[in-house]
Design a protein around this motif. Structure first.
Motif, PDB file in Angstrom:
ATOM      1  N   LYS A  99       0.846  -1.201   0.000  1.00 37.10           N
ATOM      2  CA  LYS A  99       0.000   0.000   0.000  1.00 37.10           C
ATOM      3  C   LYS A  99       0.883   1.254   0.000  1.00 37.10           C
ATOM      4  N   ALA A 100       1.936   1.223   0.823  1.00 35.75           N
ATOM      5  CA  ALA A 100       2.842   2.379   0.928  1.00 35.75           C
ATOM      6  C   ALA A 100       3.576   2.628  -0.393  1.00 35.75           C
ATOM      7  N   LEU A 101       3.852   1.562  -1.137  1.00 35.09           N
ATOM      8  CA  LEU A 101       4.497   1.725  -2.450  1.00 35.09           C
ATOM      9  C   LEU A 101       3.521   2.372  -3.430  1.00 35.09           C
ATOM     10  N   GLN A 102       2.252   1.931  -3.323  1.00 33.98           N
ATOM     11  CA  GLN A 102       1.248   2.468  -4.246  1.00 33.98           C
ATOM     12  C   GLN A 102       0.975   3.942  -3.984  1.00 33.98           C
ATOM     13  N   THR A 103       0.968   4.361  -2.695  1.00 29.59           N
ATOM     14  CA  THR A 103       0.665   5.765  -2.375  1.00 29.59           C
ATOM     15  C   THR A 103       1.901   6.655  -2.495  1.00 29.59           C
ATOM     16  N   GLY A 104       3.083   6.063  -2.668  1.00 29.13           N
ATOM     17  CA  GLY A 104       4.306   6.865  -2.765  1.00 29.13           C
ATOM     18  C   GLY A 104       4.939   7.159  -1.414  1.00 29.13           C
ATOM     19  N   ARG A 105       4.313   6.691  -0.341  1.00 31.49           N
ATOM     20  CA  ARG A 105       4.912   6.851   0.994  1.00 31.49           C
ATOM     21  C   ARG A 105       6.302   6.184   0.986  1.00 31.49           C
ATOM     22  N   LEU A 106       6.370   4.994   0.356  1.00 31.04           N
ATOM     23  CA  LEU A 106       7.674   4.350   0.129  1.00 31.04           C
ATOM     24  C   LEU A 106       8.094   4.646  -1.299  1.00 31.04           C
ATOM     25  N   GLY A 107       9.334   5.097  -1.472  1.00 31.02           N
ATOM     26  CA  GLY A 107       9.822   5.404  -2.818  1.00 31.02           C
ATOM     27  C   GLY A 107      10.218   4.140  -3.572  1.00 31.02           C
ATOM     28  N   ALA A 108      10.803   3.203  -2.863  1.00 26.25           N
ATOM     29  CA  ALA A 108      11.251   1.959  -3.507  1.00 26.25           C
ATOM     30  C   ALA A 108      11.499   0.910  -2.438  1.00 26.25           C
ATOM     31  N   LEU A 109      11.451  -0.345  -2.875  1.00 26.79           N
ATOM     32  CA  LEU A 109      11.698  -1.468  -1.963  1.00 26.79           C
ATOM     33  C   LEU A 109      12.678  -2.438  -2.619  1.00 26.79           C
ATOM     34  N   GLY A 110      13.758  -2.740  -1.905  1.00 24.91           N
ATOM     35  CA  GLY A 110      14.677  -3.792  -2.337  1.00 24.91           C
ATOM     36  C   GLY A 110      14.536  -4.934  -1.365  1.00 24.91           C
ATOM     37  N   MET A 111      14.167  -6.106  -1.861  1.00 21.72           N
ATOM     38  CA  MET A 111      13.941  -7.217  -0.921  1.00 21.72           C
ATOM     39  C   MET A 111      14.630  -8.493  -1.396  1.00 21.72           C
ATOM     40  N   ASP A 112      15.394  -9.082  -0.491  1.00 20.72           N
ATOM     41  CA  ASP A 112      16.065 -10.353  -0.762  1.00 20.72           C
ATOM     42  C   ASP A 112      15.353 -11.483  -0.036  1.00 20.72           C
ATOM     43  N   VAL A 113      14.354 -11.121   0.755  1.00 19.54           N
ATOM     44  CA  VAL A 113      13.646 -12.095   1.588  1.00 19.54           C
ATOM     45  C   VAL A 113      12.155 -11.763   1.552  1.00 19.54           C
ATOM     46  N   TYR A 114      11.334 -12.781   1.730  1.00 20.52           N
ATOM     47  CA  TYR A 114       9.883 -12.587   1.688  1.00 20.52           C
ATOM     48  C   TYR A 114       9.262 -13.502   2.733  1.00 20.52           C
ATOM     49  N   GLU A 115       8.241 -12.991   3.402  1.00 27.67           N
ATOM     50  CA  GLU A 115       7.683 -13.731   4.533  1.00 27.67           C
ATOM     51  C   GLU A 115       7.278 -15.160   4.148  1.00 27.67           C
ATOM     52  N   LEU A 116       6.707 -15.330   2.952  1.00 28.93           N
ATOM     53  CA  LEU A 116       6.232 -16.668   2.560  1.00 28.93           C
ATOM     54  C   LEU A 116       7.153 -17.277   1.507  1.00 28.93           C
ATOM     55  N   GLU A 117       8.440 -16.955   1.598  1.00 28.99           N
ATOM     56  CA  GLU A 117       9.383 -17.344   0.536  1.00 28.99           C
ATOM     57  C   GLU A 117       9.611 -18.848   0.437  1.00 28.99           C
ATOM     58  N   ASP A 118       9.391 -19.594   1.539  1.00 31.84           N
ATOM     59  CA  ASP A 118       9.815 -21.006   1.507  1.00 31.84           C
ATOM     60  C   ASP A 118       9.126 -21.820   0.419  1.00 31.84           C
ATOM     61  N   GLU A 119       7.921 -21.378  -0.024  1.00 33.52           N
ATOM     62  CA  GLU A 119       7.253 -22.118  -1.087  1.00 33.52           C
ATOM     63  C   GLU A 119       7.856 -21.787  -2.463  1.00 33.52           C
ATOM     64  N   PHE A 120       8.470 -20.596  -2.590  1.00 33.14           N
ATOM     65  CA  PHE A 120       8.849 -20.115  -3.923  1.00 33.14           C
ATOM     66  C   PHE A 120      10.350 -19.973  -4.155  1.00 33.14           C
ATOM     67  N   PHE A 121      11.056 -19.400  -3.170  1.00 35.83           N
ATOM     68  CA  PHE A 121      12.461 -19.092  -3.399  1.00 35.83           C
ATOM     69  C   PHE A 121      13.269 -20.373  -3.549  1.00 35.83           C
ATOM     70  N   PHE A 122      14.277 -20.303  -4.360  1.00 33.01           N
ATOM     71  CA  PHE A 122      15.162 -21.419  -4.729  1.00 33.01           C
ATOM     72  C   PHE A 122      14.486 -22.409  -5.704  1.00 33.01           C
ATOM     73  N   SER A 123      13.270 -22.055  -6.206  1.00 30.44           N
ATOM     74  CA  SER A 123      12.590 -22.922  -7.181  1.00 30.44           C
ATOM     75  C   SER A 123      12.254 -22.113  -8.432  1.00 30.44           C
ATOM     76  N   ASP A 124      12.117 -22.816  -9.551  1.00 30.88           N
ATOM     77  CA  ASP A 124      11.799 -22.148 -10.826  1.00 30.88           C
ATOM     78  C   ASP A 124      10.280 -22.180 -11.043  1.00 30.88           C
ATOM     79  N   TRP A 125       9.662 -21.012 -10.943  1.00 31.71           N
ATOM     80  CA  TRP A 125       8.217 -20.887 -11.150  1.00 31.71           C
ATOM     81  C   TRP A 125       7.922 -20.201 -12.482  1.00 31.71           C
TER      82      TRP A 125
END
Ligand code: NAD
Length: 331
Positions: free
Chosen positions: A245-271
């Protein structure tokens, strides 16, 4: 010792083999992640070794205990994925790699920040298509900007040193203050003040009950409009819908993320040829001001070497009862 390595990828196997060049231990490499359903693969081994997204919850620990596993080694520093209490109850020792190149993760955080600021991800796509225009690629000088660091342990200190080298004014929040950083001119502030004053915020604290969703709607509301947020620590530090939401309203200018709360289902796999069944992650990867990397902060040769050496040394030390204290999560 006979040890089964879960979630083992081709890029790490050579480092583990090199660390065991003397052939002291017998290593089995498994591609499968550790789950209650794959725990049986550990049968016949004395120990298992797992990575960040292998959940050591009650069910999995119980399944491991059922096949005789009493020793788990983590090829990582953080142990938020371990149910420590259940491991204790089941008599399962848990060891970790307490430190490895903090520069690997700190430099990755800087990479995300630099790429986002100077729009390298957009420029790369454009020049690949022979589009050499500059519209929309404006960045800002990091020199003189205020960089807020939450968590000034090994990685936070390494990140701060780089930012100081850029000529930034570095602010910090941590319950434990780094004397080295203070000598270098880093200013410790209460969290609210750091949030309000920083042009860029980088997270380097662990995920614990008191840091879960540290960056939530209230924290985002305190941040400077347009501030950049970098998270190379753990996904659970962010309340993802609030950040979106903060990205959409411009409150956050940008986000760099190497981790994600629900990453265990997706990260390290080819989707790449499947639909992502996670609307938030899908939304994040499609935002022009968001850069997602899939937990690769640790992925340098130096870090891999240190992780492999410490992991194998932990097993060897254990045979001689000389284990360093900071390697023990559950003793
Ligand atoms: P560290 O233990 O050296 O430092 C963590 C710091 O956070 C400590 O100074 C601690 O006092 C501070 N802290 C704890 N609770 C806090 C709070 N509520 N608010 C502010 N500060 C708090 O750990 P490190 O080696 O610097 O690693 C930091 C984190 O980086 C790890 O916990 C892990 O989640 C993450 N990590 C990510 C990767 C990756 O590949 N992306 C790799 C390694 C580590």
């Amino acid at each position: 010792m006979k040890i089964a390595f879960y979630s083992c990828h081709s890029y790490e196997q050579p480092f583990l083999e090199a660390a065991n060049a003397n052939g002291r231990h017998q290593l089995t490499f498994l591609h499968q992640a550790l789950t209650p359903q794959t725990a049986y693969l550990a049968a016949g081994h004395q120990a298992i070794c797992v990575f960040v997204n292998d959940q050591l919850d009650q069910l999995t620990l119980k399944a491991l205990a059922d096949v005789g596993i009493r020793l788990v080694t983590l090829r990582c520093t953080g142990y938020n994925q371990v149910d420590v209490q259940v491991a204790q109850q089941l008599g399962i020792r848990v060891l970790r790699v307490p430190t490895y190149s903090p520069h690997s993760v700190a430099e990755h955080a800087v990479t995300l920040l630099m790429a986002l600021n100077r729009k390298i991800h957009k420029a790369y796509q454009r020049t690949k298509r022979n589009n050499f225009t500059l519209d929309g690629l404006m960045g800002f000088d990091l020199y003189g900007k205020r960089i807020g660091i939450i968590g000034t342990g090994k990685i936070g200190v390494a990140f701060a040193r780089i930012m100081l080298g850029f000529g930034c004014h570095v602010l910090a929040y941590d319950k434990v203050r780094s004397a080295v950083l203070q000598q270098l001119g880093v200013e410790y502030l209460p969290l609210d003040e750091l949030l309000a004053e920083s042009d860029v915020i980088s997270l380097h604290c662990p995920l614990k009950s008191d840091t879960y969703h540290l960056i939530n709607t209230a924290a985002l509301a305190r941040m400077k409009p347009g501030a950049y947020l970098i998270n190379t620590s753990r996904g659970g530090l962010l309340d993802t819908p609030a950040v979106l939401k903060a990205l959409q309203t411009g409150r956050l200018g940008a986000l760099g993320m190497d981790v994600y709360e629900l990453e265990d289902e997706f990260f390290f796999s080819d989707w790449s040829d499947k639909e992502l069944p996670d609307a938030d992650l899908n939304n994040l990867t499609h935002q022009p001001n968001v850069l997602v990397t899939s937990h690769q902060g640790f992925l340098t040769r130096e870090a891999m070497q240190q992780i492999a050496n410490t992991t194998l040394n932990n097993l060897t030390y254990l045979e001689h009862q000389r284990l360093p204290d900071d390697c023990v999560v559950v003793g």
